[in-house]
Design a protein around this motif. Structure first.
Motif, PDB file in Angstrom:
ATOM      1  N   LEU A  54       2.140   1.717  -3.322  1.00 54.52           N
ATOM      2  CA  LEU A  54       1.289   2.359  -4.416  1.00 54.52           C
ATOM      3  C   LEU A  54       0.851   3.833  -4.048  1.00 54.52           C
ATOM      4  O   LEU A  54       0.793   4.525  -4.886  1.00 54.52           O
ATOM      5  CB  LEU A  54      -0.286   1.553  -4.012  1.00 54.52           C
ATOM      6  CG  LEU A  54      -1.376   2.150  -4.924  1.00 54.52           C
ATOM      7  CD1 LEU A  54      -1.274   1.626  -6.565  1.00 54.52           C
ATOM      8  CD2 LEU A  54      -2.659   1.311  -4.315  1.00 54.52           C
ATOM      9  N   ALA A  55       0.755   4.069  -2.708  1.00 53.00           N
ATOM     10  CA  ALA A  55       0.484   5.443  -2.418  1.00 53.00           C
ATOM     11  C   ALA A  55       1.703   6.609  -2.782  1.00 53.00           C
ATOM     12  O   ALA A  55       1.373   7.945  -2.986  1.00 53.00           O
ATOM     13  CB  ALA A  55       0.187   5.466  -0.882  1.00 53.00           C
ATOM     14  N   LEU A  56       2.702   6.035  -2.445  1.00 52.90           N
ATOM     15  CA  LEU A  56       4.099   6.770  -2.740  1.00 52.90           C
ATOM     16  C   LEU A  56       4.605   6.674  -4.112  1.00 52.90           C
ATOM     17  O   LEU A  56       5.383   7.327  -4.473  1.00 52.90           O
ATOM     18  CB  LEU A  56       5.078   6.504  -1.616  1.00 52.90           C
ATOM     19  CG  LEU A  56       4.607   6.841  -0.082  1.00 52.90           C
ATOM     20  CD1 LEU A  56       5.821   6.252   0.810  1.00 52.90           C
ATOM     21  CD2 LEU A  56       4.324   8.296  -0.085  1.00 52.90           C
TER      22      LEU A  56
ATOM     23  N   THR B 107       0.890  -1.116   0.019  1.00 52.38           N
ATOM     24  CA  THR B 107       0.018   0.158  -0.213  1.00 52.38           C
ATOM     25  C   THR B 107       0.816   1.205  -0.071  1.00 52.38           C
ATOM     26  O   THR B 107       0.386   2.044  -0.604  1.00 52.38           O
ATOM     27  CB  THR B 107      -0.958  -0.077   1.089  1.00 52.38           C
ATOM     28  OG1 THR B 107      -1.813  -1.206   1.330  1.00 52.38           O
ATOM     29  CG2 THR B 107      -2.041   1.090   1.099  1.00 52.38           C
ATOM     30  N   LEU B 108       1.947   1.418   0.733  1.00 51.00           N
ATOM     31  CA  LEU B 108       2.982   2.575   0.681  1.00 51.00           C
ATOM     32  C   LEU B 108       3.512   2.471  -0.807  1.00 51.00           C
ATOM     33  O   LEU B 108       3.611   3.563  -0.882  1.00 51.00           O
ATOM     34  CB  LEU B 108       3.928   2.228   1.764  1.00 51.00           C
ATOM     35  CG  LEU B 108       3.677   2.419   3.225  1.00 51.00           C
ATOM     36  CD1 LEU B 108       4.887   2.136   4.207  1.00 51.00           C
ATOM     37  CD2 LEU B 108       3.067   3.701   3.579  1.00 51.00           C
TER      38      LEU B 108
END
Lengths: 348, 224
Positions: free
Chosen positions: B84-86, B81-82
């Protein structure tokens, strides 16, 4: 369009849901389900569900972004189901939501799955009438709730003391040799049957039970009654009238579900009933609830089926209510709480 | 460059930040069963100490086990998720390799074993060889076995991980490296990448099928 943009994440059972909601408006809603992987086990296997959540996580978030044209950086807050549900499954969604919250520097709201089910209907029919009685029926939950304020004041009037209604459908389907999940297959089989053919028991409706369990449900005895009835025919070498059994069982379930919900409205002087949860897909439940609400002068709200099953939209919808009312976010060390009480709408 | 390294495959939750030259910050919390609660706050704390912000990351390395599934998934879900988000790449590292890295860094020159708790009276294990510049897993994909059923010659090797602490009768002298530390994981990942070797996909190394039985026939409820 106005109001905060909320990303909702749901992973409490076998559906990975991600959705964007602005204010009370649903912008996009993506659900990946592992239901087919559980079919041969006849029920949701927690480890299978948890693995599927992790696999579906990033693709589902991506698709929700693509469908709405929103970037993750656009969101004003992240809402996630923090309980109740399967612990291992919840942890996947909660971990992802925390990562998003920290990476994007946006507030995190851990919300109650049951309250989120009630809140789903704001996306279809606008702000909830408050107070309202809410009936939640799914494979994992069967609850009657008194909702004075969806963001802060939800009280449980009753719940199942054994199986959830959806679980009873699964178990009876197995006895009738119908596939999993039982709900839709029993309903299909019931279409050709007589709902009055067999008088199956209505759990916790006897006078002595009403004293202690007026708003509670029980489906275990009903299930056993169906099994016994079927096995007696089998032992006698008689054919089992599957359609009649399915229709009569279905009627027993929806009869007691709606009767107690109406009773709860009357008892508390409330003229609004909200129904949600996966079993709401059952058309006989909707029809009987409409009929009885009309007779009792109660207005009934039921969202479309897609919003009744587990999804990220309802989580985002509840998150939106919390943000709009200015409630503080949850802490980043928020746990996944498999037995989160319904009175706790938002995790601290 | 700025690498975030995390691991939740053992009873520890461990986080480190590495800038390509050295570890800028590191924290390990030994709190089994609370992985989902403490991982992101631990990342936040290590980053604050290092004076860096989420947007400063250029890559993420995460331990993909093997290890108890629920805790393991917390790290992997957080890492993907990190990523993807970053919008940064995420790499998987076998968690036993990270323990082996810290064994090599302690000066080990001979072959050794890493054996961690797989529960159900079993250990996850792999055999390692120290080279001058790196540590190599020489036994292929990690195994999952009862300690007493491992070959004699393997059990006679020095052993890192919690396996020898849990099963002292089955193993020789335990090494001091018990759980993963993310600093070692970061150095292992950067070393492999610098040497042009591939890391693992960011998917848990489960090594076991889910525990479930297909639905059985309905039992009779009739009195006999």
């Amino acid at each position: 369009m106005s109001g905060p943009l909320i990303l909702g994440v749901e992973s409490s059972c076998d559906e990975t849901g991600v959705a964007f909601v602005r204010g009370n408006e649903l912008l996009g809603d993506v659900v990946a389900s592992s239901v087919d992987e559980h079919a041969r086990f006849g029920g949701v296997v927690p480890e299978v569900a948890s693995r599927a959540h992790l696999e579906a996580l990033v693709p589902t978030i991506r698709r929700a972004c693509e469908e709405t044209g929103h970037k993750l950086a656009d969101v004003d807050a992240i809402a996630v189901t923090s309980g109740p549900g399967l612990a291992g499954a919840l942890m996947v969604g909660v971990s992802a939501a925390k990562a998003l919250s920290w990476a994007l520097d946006k507030p995190l709201y851990g919300v109650n799955h049951l309250a989120a089910h009630v809140c789903a209907d704001v996306l279809d029919h606008g702000p909830l009438p408050e107070p309202t009685v809410a009936l939640l029926v799914s494979g994992g939950h069967t609850n009657l709730l008194l909702v004075r304020d969806i963001a802060s004041d939800v009280v449980e009037l009753g719940s199942t003391i054994d199986d959830a209604a959806g679980e009873a459908f699964d178990k009876v389907a197995r006895v009738l040799e119908l596939p999993y999940p039982g709900g839709p297959h029993i309903e299909r089989a019931a279409a050709d049957g007589d709902p009055q053919a067999i008088r199956f028991p209505r759990g916790l409706t006897a006078r002595k039970d009403l004293e202690k369990h007026r708003f509670d449900y029980s489906f275990s005895g009903l299930k056993t009654a169906v099994v016994r009835w079927v096995q007696e025919r089998q032992v006698a070498g008689e054919p089992v009238p599957v359609a009649d059994v399915a229709a009569s069982f279905n009627e027993a379930v929806v009869d007691v579900l709606t009767a107690k919900a109406i009773d709860a409205c009357r008892t508390h002087g409330i003229n609004d009933l909200q129904i949600g949860g996966g079993v709401t897909a059952n058309s006989r439940l909707r029809a009987l609830a409409e009929e009885r609400c009309a007779a009792a002068g109660i207005s009934l709200r039921v969202p479309r089926v897609r919003l009744c099953t587990d999804n990220g939209a309802m989580v985002a919808a509840l998150g939106s209510q919390l943000v709009q009312r200015g409630l503080p976010p949850s802490s980043l060390d928020l746990p996944a709480d498999s037995s989160m009480p319904v009175s706790e709408v938002k995790a601290s | 460059m700025l690498l975030l390294a995390i691991d939740t495959a053992t009873s520890a939750v461990t986080v480190a930040v590495h800038d390509g030259d050295r570890v800028l910050g590191e924290h390990t919390e030994v709190e089994a069963r609370r992985h989902a609660e403490i991982l992101t706050p631990t990342i936040e704390r290590v980053m604050d100490q290092a004076g860096r912000r989420p947007a400063d990351f250029t890559a993420i390395a995460v331990g993909v086990g093997p290890g108890p599934f629920t805790g393991l998934r917390v790290g992997v879900a957080t890492a993907v998720t990190l990523g993807l988000a970053l919008d940064v790449p995420a790499y998987g590292v076998c968690s036993l390799d990270a323990i082996a890295q810290s064994v090599r860094e302690s000066g080990m020159t001979q072959d050794f074993l890493v054996a961690t708790d797989a529960r159900r009276k079993e250990v996850y294990w792999a055999r390692y060889r120290s080279h001058a510049d790196r540590v190599e897993r020489v036994s292929g994909l990690p195994g999952v076995d009862r300690p007493a059923e491992l070959p004699e010659d393997l059990r006679a090797l020095p052993v890192a991980g919690r396996g020898p602490l849990l099963y002292p009768d089955s193993f020789g002298q335990p090494l001091e490296q018990g759980d993963v530390d993310a600093g070692s994981l970061a150095r292992f990942a950067l070393g492999e990448l610098a040497a042009g070797r591939e890391l693992l996909p960011v998917q848990p190394l489960y090594l076991r099928q889910p525990d479930a039985q297909p639905a059985s026939a309905q039992k009779s409820v009739l009195a006999r």
